[in-house]
Structure formats: C-alpha cells, structure tokens
Write an enzyme that holds these catalytic residues in place. Structure first.
Site, PDB file in Angstrom:
ATOM      1  N   ASN A   9      19.587  -3.767  -4.616  1.00 34.68           N
ATOM      2  CA  ASN A   9      18.473  -4.491  -4.069  1.00 34.68           C
ATOM      3  C   ASN A   9      18.488  -5.894  -4.903  1.00 34.68           C
ATOM      4  O   ASN A   9      18.292  -5.624  -6.144  1.00 34.68           O
ATOM      5  CB  ASN A   9      16.888  -3.980  -4.200  1.00 34.68           C
ATOM      6  CG  ASN A   9      15.967  -4.790  -4.096  1.00 34.68           C
ATOM      7  OD1 ASN A   9      16.279  -5.868  -3.385  1.00 34.68           O
ATOM      8  ND2 ASN A   9      14.842  -4.183  -4.515  1.00 34.68           N
ATOM      9  N   GLU A  91       7.062  -4.783  -5.212  1.00 28.95           N
ATOM     10  CA  GLU A  91       6.857  -6.272  -5.441  1.00 28.95           C
ATOM     11  C   GLU A  91       6.516  -7.155  -4.237  1.00 28.95           C
ATOM     12  O   GLU A  91       5.523  -7.823  -4.332  1.00 28.95           O
ATOM     13  CB  GLU A  91       8.219  -6.715  -5.677  1.00 28.95           C
ATOM     14  CG  GLU A  91       8.681  -6.465  -7.213  1.00 28.95           C
ATOM     15  CD  GLU A  91      10.104  -6.667  -7.593  1.00 28.95           C
ATOM     16  OE1 GLU A  91      10.676  -6.855  -6.664  1.00 28.95           O
ATOM     17  OE2 GLU A  91      10.431  -5.752  -8.615  1.00 28.95           O
TER      18      GLU A  91
HETATM   19  P1  PGA Z   1      15.483  -2.000 -11.081  1.00 29.72           P
HETATM   20  O1  PGA Z   1      14.805  -2.349  -9.788  1.00 29.72           O
HETATM   21  O2  PGA Z   1      16.672  -1.049 -10.872  1.00 29.72           O
HETATM   22  O3  PGA Z   1      15.831  -3.464 -11.574  1.00 29.72           O
HETATM   23  O4  PGA Z   1      14.463  -1.212 -12.192  1.00 29.72           O
HETATM   24  C1  PGA Z   1      14.708  -1.304  -8.821  1.00 29.72           C
HETATM   25  C2  PGA Z   1      13.912  -1.701  -7.805  1.00 29.72           C
HETATM   26  O5  PGA Z   1      13.009  -2.786  -7.795  1.00 29.72           O
HETATM   27  O6  PGA Z   1      14.113  -1.439  -6.394  1.00 29.72           O
END
Ligand code: PGA
Length: 248
Positions: A9, A91
């Site tokens: 992602n 988010e």
């Molecule tokens: P991170 O994000 O691996 O940077 O903790 C994971 C995500 O938000 O899918």
C-alpha cells in the site's frame, strides 16, 4: 489453504520516474500472490510494468458513473487492469469521513465490477484498552455484510490492521494477532461456510525483520504492507517470508 497474499500500500507516495525503478524491482514470488496498490494516476504505469504481480487501488467510489466530481469508479479501475482494491483503510475512515456503511457500499461497488476488495478493519488503542477490539472489528464487518449479503463474503480478503500499529514501527503481538484472526474467521464462518476460507491479512508495521514471525502466526494469510512496500528489497523480503511460511 489458499496461497498467502502480500499487498503493498503505497499510500500518498510515488513519482513517475522513481516508480519505474520500484515497480521494475518487484517481481512474482513462487507460492505467494503479490499485489501493489498505487495511487490512481500510477495505475496504468503499474499495470504496464508489473509482471506476475497484481496492480491494485487504495480506495474506490461507491458510485458507478455520473455527476460525482473527482470520483473514480470500480469499473474504471477494472478497465485499467486493476485486480485488488483496498476499502475502509483506517486513514480513509479517520481522515476522509468514511463510516462503516460507506465502506460497505464501496465494497459492493468493487464486487460489482469484479474487483477483489481488501476490507480493512481494526480497533484504536482506546478501544483495545477498553477490551472492545473484537466487538469493533465485528461491527465493521457487520456493516459490510449488511450491504453485500452473506454469500458475497467469500469474495473478500480481510485485512486486520490495529490502528495503533499502523506506521508505528511496532507491530501487534503474535498472540494478539492470532486471537483476532481466529475471531474474524469464526465470525465469517458463522455467516457463510465458504467465508471461513477468506484470506485474513495482518497489517501494521510489517517489516522485513518481523515478517517471518508474523506470517508464521496461526490464521495469518498474508499482509498489508505500508512503509516497507516503498523499498523494493524490503518488500521482496516480506514476500519471500510469506513464501517460506506457506511452505513453498
Ligand atoms: P505500515 O502501514 O506498514 O506503514 O504500518 C500499513 C497500512 O497502513 O496498511
């Protein structure tokens, strides 16, 4: 058991020239399904550049077409060669006002266009400390179920992402993850027998140095990788860790 699924992602990161190098360094790994969810403007680039790795998007409109300025439909994503779409990332929920029902409608839109939705669920730290983690996740899944119906559950992947572990540099503990994944799988299987085999991914600070342990946890069918998906070597190490956990 289905192959593990590892999904990058990129979030709001990327730039045409730099993407060329990153996409070029991401390749298929035997025994693992790999996907990379890029910002909309780079989907065509990802679809053209990736080999044996599925392009994906990070969100989708709940609408199909019409007067919805700025929206991107699931049909458009499919048209661009997209296979996966992340829906309900924390988010999106926290910063862009997506509530449980919106996530359900977006999931339905993705299914309508033949995309594979990766539905993100997860509790905040306050919710975990209050002992409500599973209840929150079940509520989030329930809202999706209410819109797509039980028979469609089997078409999802679910990503358990505790909000407090995302971008934190410290993943949830293996025992916390095992219990939550077992709870999610039980919930799914009680609604539709076929949904018991849905892949349940873990996300939140998965890194090259903890992926092996996380993927070995019972009930972890892969990962959703944020920060580490922007570094090709790290992302490929994580994909290989999934292959090892798969017994490939
Ligand atoms: P991170 O994000 O691996 O940077 O903790 C994971 C995500 O938000 O899918």
């Amino acid at each position: 058991m289905a192959q593990k699924l590892v999904v990058g992602n990129w979030k709001l990161n990327g730039e045409l020239a730099a993407n060329e190098a990153l996409l070029g360094a991401i390749g298929a790994v035997a025994g693992v399904e790999v996907a990379v969810c890029v910002p909309f403007p780079y989907l065509a680039q990802a679809a053209a550049r990736l080999r044996g790795v599925a392009p994906g998007a990070q969100t989708v409109s709940e609408f199909q077409s019409g007067a919805y300025t700025g929206e991107v439909s699931a049909e458009m994503l499919a048209d661009l060669g997209c296979r996966y779409v992340i829906v309900g990332h924390s988010e999106r929920r926290a910063l862009f006002g997506e509530d449980d029902a919106t996530v359900g409608r977006k999931t339905a839109a993705a299914l309508r266009a033949g995309l594979a939705p990766i539905v993100c669920v997860g509790e905040s730290l306050a919710e975990r400390e209050a002992g409500r983690a599973l209840e929150v996740v079940e509520r989030q899944l329930g809202a999706v179920l209410a819109i797509i119906g039980a028979r469609m559950l089997a078409r999802l992947a679910v990503a358990y992402e505790p909000v407090w572990a995302i971008g934190a540099g410290r993943a949830a503990g293996v025992e916390e993850i095992r219990r939550m994944h077992a709870g999610i799988r039980r919930w799914l299987g009680e609604r539709d027998a076929a949904a018991a085999s849905v892949r349940v991914l873990y996300g939140g600070s998965v890194k090259a140095d903890n992926a092996t342990a996380l993927f070995a946890a019972p009930g972890v069918d892969g990962g959703l990788i944020g920060g580490a998906s922007l570094v090709a070597d790290d992302f490929m190490s994580i994909c290989r860790a999934a292959a090892v956990a798969n017994g490939a």
